[in-house]
Motif scaffolding. Structure first.
Motif, PDB file in Angstrom:
ATOM      1  N   TYR A  24      74.021 -67.033  57.082  1.00 28.21           N
ATOM      2  CA  TYR A  24      74.759 -67.845  55.773  1.00 28.21           C
ATOM      3  C   TYR A  24      73.884 -67.419  54.641  1.00 28.21           C
ATOM      4  O   TYR A  24      72.849 -67.607  54.446  1.00 28.21           O
ATOM      5  N   ILE A  49      73.628 -68.076  50.512  1.00 26.86           N
ATOM      6  CA  ILE A  49      73.839 -69.041  49.599  1.00 26.86           C
ATOM      7  C   ILE A  49      73.189 -68.897  48.184  1.00 26.86           C
ATOM      8  O   ILE A  49      71.996 -68.523  48.350  1.00 26.86           O
ATOM      9  N   GLN A  55      79.838 -59.865  48.822  1.00 25.46           N
ATOM     10  CA  GLN A  55      81.195 -59.801  49.474  1.00 25.46           C
ATOM     11  C   GLN A  55      81.816 -59.047  50.126  1.00 25.46           C
ATOM     12  O   GLN A  55      82.554 -59.178  51.220  1.00 25.46           O
ATOM     13  N   LYS A  69      78.725 -65.409  56.448  1.00 23.64           N
ATOM     14  CA  LYS A  69      79.397 -66.101  55.679  1.00 23.64           C
ATOM     15  C   LYS A  69      78.519 -66.258  53.993  1.00 23.64           C
ATOM     16  O   LYS A  69      77.323 -66.586  54.175  1.00 23.64           O
ATOM     17  N   TYR A  99      78.038 -67.946  50.064  1.00 23.68           N
ATOM     18  CA  TYR A  99      78.806 -69.102  49.165  1.00 23.68           C
ATOM     19  C   TYR A  99      78.032 -69.025  47.719  1.00 23.68           C
ATOM     20  O   TYR A  99      76.842 -68.457  47.939  1.00 23.68           O
ATOM     21  N   ASN A 111      85.884 -68.337  41.573  1.00 25.57           N
ATOM     22  CA  ASN A 111      84.890 -67.248  42.001  1.00 25.57           C
ATOM     23  C   ASN A 111      83.522 -68.014  42.591  1.00 25.57           C
ATOM     24  O   ASN A 111      82.539 -67.421  42.785  1.00 25.57           O
ATOM     25  N   TYR A 112      83.833 -69.245  42.733  1.00 30.89           N
ATOM     26  CA  TYR A 112      82.508 -69.869  43.222  1.00 30.89           C
ATOM     27  C   TYR A 112      82.884 -71.237  44.127  1.00 30.89           C
ATOM     28  O   TYR A 112      83.763 -71.658  44.198  1.00 30.89           O
ATOM     29  N   ASP A 113      81.895 -71.633  44.818  1.00 30.45           N
ATOM     30  CA  ASP A 113      82.221 -72.628  45.934  1.00 30.45           C
ATOM     31  C   ASP A 113      81.574 -74.068  45.383  1.00 30.45           C
ATOM     32  O   ASP A 113      82.080 -74.773  46.123  1.00 30.45           O
ATOM     33  N   LEU A 114      80.712 -74.060  44.507  1.00 28.59           N
ATOM     34  CA  LEU A 114      80.338 -75.402  44.055  1.00 28.59           C
ATOM     35  C   LEU A 114      79.751 -75.424  42.818  1.00 28.59           C
ATOM     36  O   LEU A 114      79.167 -74.182  42.229  1.00 28.59           O
ATOM     37  N   TRP A 127      76.910 -81.434  50.433  1.00 25.72           N
ATOM     38  CA  TRP A 127      77.520 -80.063  50.599  1.00 25.72           C
ATOM     39  C   TRP A 127      76.637 -79.093  51.644  1.00 25.72           C
ATOM     40  O   TRP A 127      77.545 -78.197  52.315  1.00 25.72           O
ATOM     41  N   VAL A 180      78.370 -76.898  55.028  1.00 30.35           N
ATOM     42  CA  VAL A 180      78.430 -75.618  55.276  1.00 30.35           C
ATOM     43  C   VAL A 180      77.522 -74.777  56.154  1.00 30.35           C
ATOM     44  O   VAL A 180      77.623 -73.581  56.549  1.00 30.35           O
TER      45      VAL A 180
END
Length: 410
Positions: free
Chosen positions: A305, A307, A323, A333, A335, A348-351, A359, A363
């Motif tokens: 992950y 992030i 990406q 994955k 984020y 283009n963002y998750d948060l 959050w 995830v």
């Protein structure tokens, strides 16, 4: 590390009696120490980061180390986890045994000059002289082993070696990458993902040499070293970064940079196969990229992950590469968190804002995972707190602090 047969009980009792004083006035002592040492030995300004001196970070870090040594004088093994990163930094800066007597002489003098002779009596100074001798010998011994280990590697070296910039890439509005290859075209050693090098910069108009440590931002064995440098602009009373601006504005393909061999103990444990959580803020993504690029090659089935937090997309480096990796590897994955996204960033963002407990729980698997993180100190303190609140074990929380060592766990 042991003091049982080196320091007598009276000496240790005197050292322990100074703990409250060091807790209260340690930073004052170390600030005076640095001023005194640079006045007596201005040549050491070629080694020590003068920006950290102006900001006071270096004196605070030394104060914390001295305080910890006094607190654990009966069992100095307890401070080994704090000693290791410092010895790696010393090795990267080419600190030598002959530097330690200079530090000791000026530190003892600073203790007496700040506290006065009534507090810093002859007995206190003599006790600290003995203690410093023991602590210095430990540092010298560890660093000697590190130098020897580096020299024994194929293509390894100590001191500085000239590398040539073979590629320069603008990664974002503030971050630029530099690919480096040996100017002599000879072998050079691989490194562990997460390690860094020191760049030595002799900049026109600057009275002293500047040395800065930068994480290597690609996987080992790529045929080059890569550093990705954030340009530090002047903000208020905070001056622009001397070396970062030099690299961005003056260093081009073909330029020569003297660098030290890779160092650092914030490295990816390749024997671990549990889910890997890589969290970064700003330019803290550089060691994370090295770890990500490594794990997909050497542990292609491992759950990862990635992030990353940035102010907005224009500050977000290497987004396309992350990406690409997450699209190619189903087990990876990624984020994105933007603090202040622009309208162009929409989708283009998750948060938006900051990573929060709710959050993060949604995830990533927090149970029996390995967490590695790096970024600004405020970011790191917040992440550490979140992980502890989620019950992540201390041994599964690994991080790197850019600059002088500080305590983000408080």
């Amino acid at each position: 590390m042991t003091t049982a047969t080196v320091l007598d009980q009276q000496t240790k009792e005197i050292i322990k009696a100074t703990v409250p004083i060091l807790e209260e006035r340690g930073a004052e002592i170390t600030k005076h120490f640095y001023a005194r040492m640079f006045e007596n030995h201005p040549e050491l300004k070629n080694i020590f980061n003068q920006t950290n001196q102006r900001k006071g970070d270096q004196s605070k870090a030394l104060a914390n180390t001295v305080y910890a040594a006094a607190l654990h004088i009966d069992n100095l093994e307890a401070i080994l986890p704090a000693v290791k990163p410092i010895t790696h930094k010393h090795k990267s800066l080419n600190i030598k045994p002959e530097h330690y007597p200079i530090v000791g002489e000026n530190l003892l003098a600073a203790i007496r000059e700040v506290l006065g002779e009534e507090v810093a009596t002859d007995d206190v100074i003599n006790a600290w002289e003995k203690a410093y001798g023991v602590i210095a010998s430990v540092f010298i011994g560890i660093e000697k082993e590190m130098y020897e280990e580096t020299e024994a590697k194929p293509g390894g070296w100590t001191g500085y070696r000239n590398f040539k910039v073979v590629k320069k890439v603008k990664e974002s509005d503030v971050i630029t990458s530099f690919n480096l290859e040996p100017a002599d075209n000879n072998l050079f050693p691989a490194y562990q993902p997460g390690q860094y090098i020191t760049v030595k910069a002799d900049i026109e108009g600057e009275p002293y040499t500047h040395q800065r440590q930068y994480s290597l931002s690609c996987a080992p064995n790529e045929g080059y070293y890569r550093i990705s440098v954030k340009r530090e602009d002047a903000i208020g009373d905070h001056p622009a970064g001397v070396v970062s601006n030099y690299l961005h504005n003056q260093v081009e393909v073909g330029s020569i940079l003297p660098i030290s061999a890779p160092a650092g103990d914030f490295v990816l444990d390749m024997s671990d196969t549990r889910p890997l959580i890589l969290l970064s803020g700003g330019v803290g993504l550089t060691p994370m990229m090295s770890m990500l690029e490594t794990v997909i090659k050497e542990q292609p089935e491992r759950e990862v992950y990635f992030i990353h937090a940035a102010r907005a997309s224009k500050y977000h480096a290497m987004a396309d590469r992350v990406q690409e990796i997450s699209a190619e590897y189903e087990n990876v994955k990624s984020y994105v968190i933007y603090e202040s996204p622009t309208p162009e960033d929409e989708g283009n963002y998750d948060l938006k804002g900051y990573i929060n407990k709710e959050w993060l729980e949604q995830v990533v698997p927090t149970n029996d995972s390995a967490f590695y993180f790096c970024g600004p100190k405020g970011f790191m303190s917040a992440i550490y707190k979140l992980l502890k609140e989620q019950g992540v074990r201390e041994k599964d929380i690994l991080f790197e602090i850019f600059g002088p060592t500080t305590d983000i766990t408080k």
